[in-house]
Design a protein around this motif. Structure first.
Motif, PDB file in Angstrom:
ATOM      1  N   ASP A   2      -3.858   3.655  -0.030  1.00  0.00           N
ATOM      2  CA  ASP A   2      -3.702   4.031  -1.271  1.00  0.00           C
ATOM      3  C   ASP A   2      -2.640   3.469  -0.931  1.00  0.00           C
ATOM      4  OD1 ASP A   2      -5.924   5.052  -1.747  1.00  0.00           O
ATOM      5  OD2 ASP A   2      -5.183   6.751  -3.229  1.00  0.00           O
ATOM      6  N   MET A   3      -1.458   3.532   0.074  1.00  0.00           N
ATOM      7  CA  MET A   3      -0.442   2.829   0.070  1.00  0.00           C
ATOM      8  C   MET A   3       0.069   1.972   0.592  1.00  0.00           C
ATOM      9  SD  MET A   3       2.476   3.523   3.179  1.00  0.00           S
ATOM     10  CE  MET A   3       1.829   1.870   3.958  1.00  0.00           C
ATOM     11  N   CYS A   4      -1.132   1.261   0.858  1.00  0.00           N
ATOM     12  CA  CYS A   4      -1.147   0.131   1.266  1.00  0.00           C
ATOM     13  C   CYS A   4      -1.313  -1.184  -0.196  1.00  0.00           C
ATOM     14  CB  CYS A   4      -1.850  -0.480   2.295  1.00  0.00           C
ATOM     15  SG  CYS A   4      -1.067  -0.167   4.173  1.00  0.00           S
ATOM     16  N   HIS A   5      -2.704   0.062  -0.395  1.00  0.00           N
ATOM     17  CA  HIS A   5      -2.877  -0.659  -2.214  1.00  0.00           C
ATOM     18  C   HIS A   5      -2.086  -1.032  -2.877  1.00  0.00           C
ATOM     19  CE1 HIS A   5      -7.432  -1.598  -2.361  1.00  0.00           C
ATOM     20  NE2 HIS A   5      -7.422  -0.603  -2.135  1.00  0.00           N
ATOM     21  N   ASN A   6      -0.655   0.013  -2.981  1.00  0.00           N
ATOM     22  CA  ASN A   6      -0.061  -0.409  -3.568  1.00  0.00           C
ATOM     23  C   ASN A   6       0.911  -1.328  -2.854  1.00  0.00           C
ATOM     24  OD1 ASN A   6       0.492   2.454  -6.066  1.00  0.00           O
ATOM     25  ND2 ASN A   6      -0.652   2.243  -4.100  1.00  0.00           N
ATOM     26  N   MET A   7       1.424  -1.686  -2.000  1.00  0.00           N
ATOM     27  CA  MET A   7       1.969  -1.940  -1.574  1.00  0.00           C
ATOM     28  C   MET A   7       1.941  -3.468  -2.044  1.00  0.00           C
ATOM     29  SD  MET A   7       3.825  -2.412   2.280  1.00  0.00           S
ATOM     30  CE  MET A   7       2.441  -1.283   3.470  1.00  0.00           C
ATOM     31  N   SER A   8       0.345  -4.690  -1.739  1.00  0.00           N
ATOM     32  CA  SER A   8      -0.374  -5.616  -1.936  1.00  0.00           C
ATOM     33  C   SER A   8       0.005  -5.177  -3.203  1.00  0.00           C
ATOM     34  CB  SER A   8      -2.173  -5.017  -1.608  1.00  0.00           C
ATOM     35  OG  SER A   8      -2.706  -6.385  -1.923  1.00  0.00           O
TER      36      SER A   8
END
Length: 176
Positions: A131-137
């Motif tokens: 979820d962190m990487c989804h948010n970053m993207s």
């Protein structure tokens, strides 16, 4: 199922993590996800602002973002501190030599450190790396943190040297 790269890297970090099974699970889930498929895991050192160095797991590579209908890959390093998941990951954008970090970016400092609400409100029981990487993207897709370096201007032609000018000079002969 654990990702073999994560398991090998964690084996190089005995005693570093309070909850190694959570580190392995979260990291493996990220590397197997579409968001993290361009990342790899390795044991590394993270140097703190005070100069102390800590061994940790780092996930590095690229995450994808969509910007104006095109997909771009943003190079990142994601460090998992020893008290992960209580402490959030520490993420950096790591531009390659042909890229620059956008000055004054709202979520990425000049040194590449990522600041975003998901990390600021990190809760160990409800937050995870996927979820962190989804948010970053998503954030980077709205406002890309890097851009291509401008092309260097062509170098000015070198003026001829003093000797080369006078070696080709033929003095005029004046008659009176």
């Amino acid at each position: 199922m654990n990702h073999p790269e994560v398991s090998r890297s964690i084996a190089k970090l005995p005693g570093v993590y309070r909850d190694p099974s959570r580190v392995i699970r979260d990291s493996s889930n990220l590397l197997k996800s579409t968001t993290g498929r361009h990342l790899k895991a390795e044991a590394s050192s993270f140097v703190q602002n005070d100069g102390t160095s800590t061994r940790s797991l780092v996930l590095n590579g690229t995450i994808s973002m969509n910007y104006r209908g095109n997909t771009y890959h943003i190079p990142v390093d994601i460090y998992l501190p020893p008290n992960y998941p209580v402490q959030p990951p520490i993420a950096f954008v790591r531009p390659v030599s042909t890229m620059m970090i956008k000055e004054g970016h709202r979520h990425v400092a000049a040194d590449g450190m990522v600041y975003m609400p998901y990390l600021h409100s990190w809760r160990s029981h409800s937050h995870n790396l996927v979820d962190m990487c989804h948010n970053m993207s998503s954030i980077f897709g709205r406002d890309p943190p890097v851009f291509a370096k401008p092309a260097a201007p062509a170098p000015a032609p070198t003026p001829p040297s003093y000797n080369s000018v006078f070696s080709s000079f033929t003095p005029a002969v004046f008659l009176r």
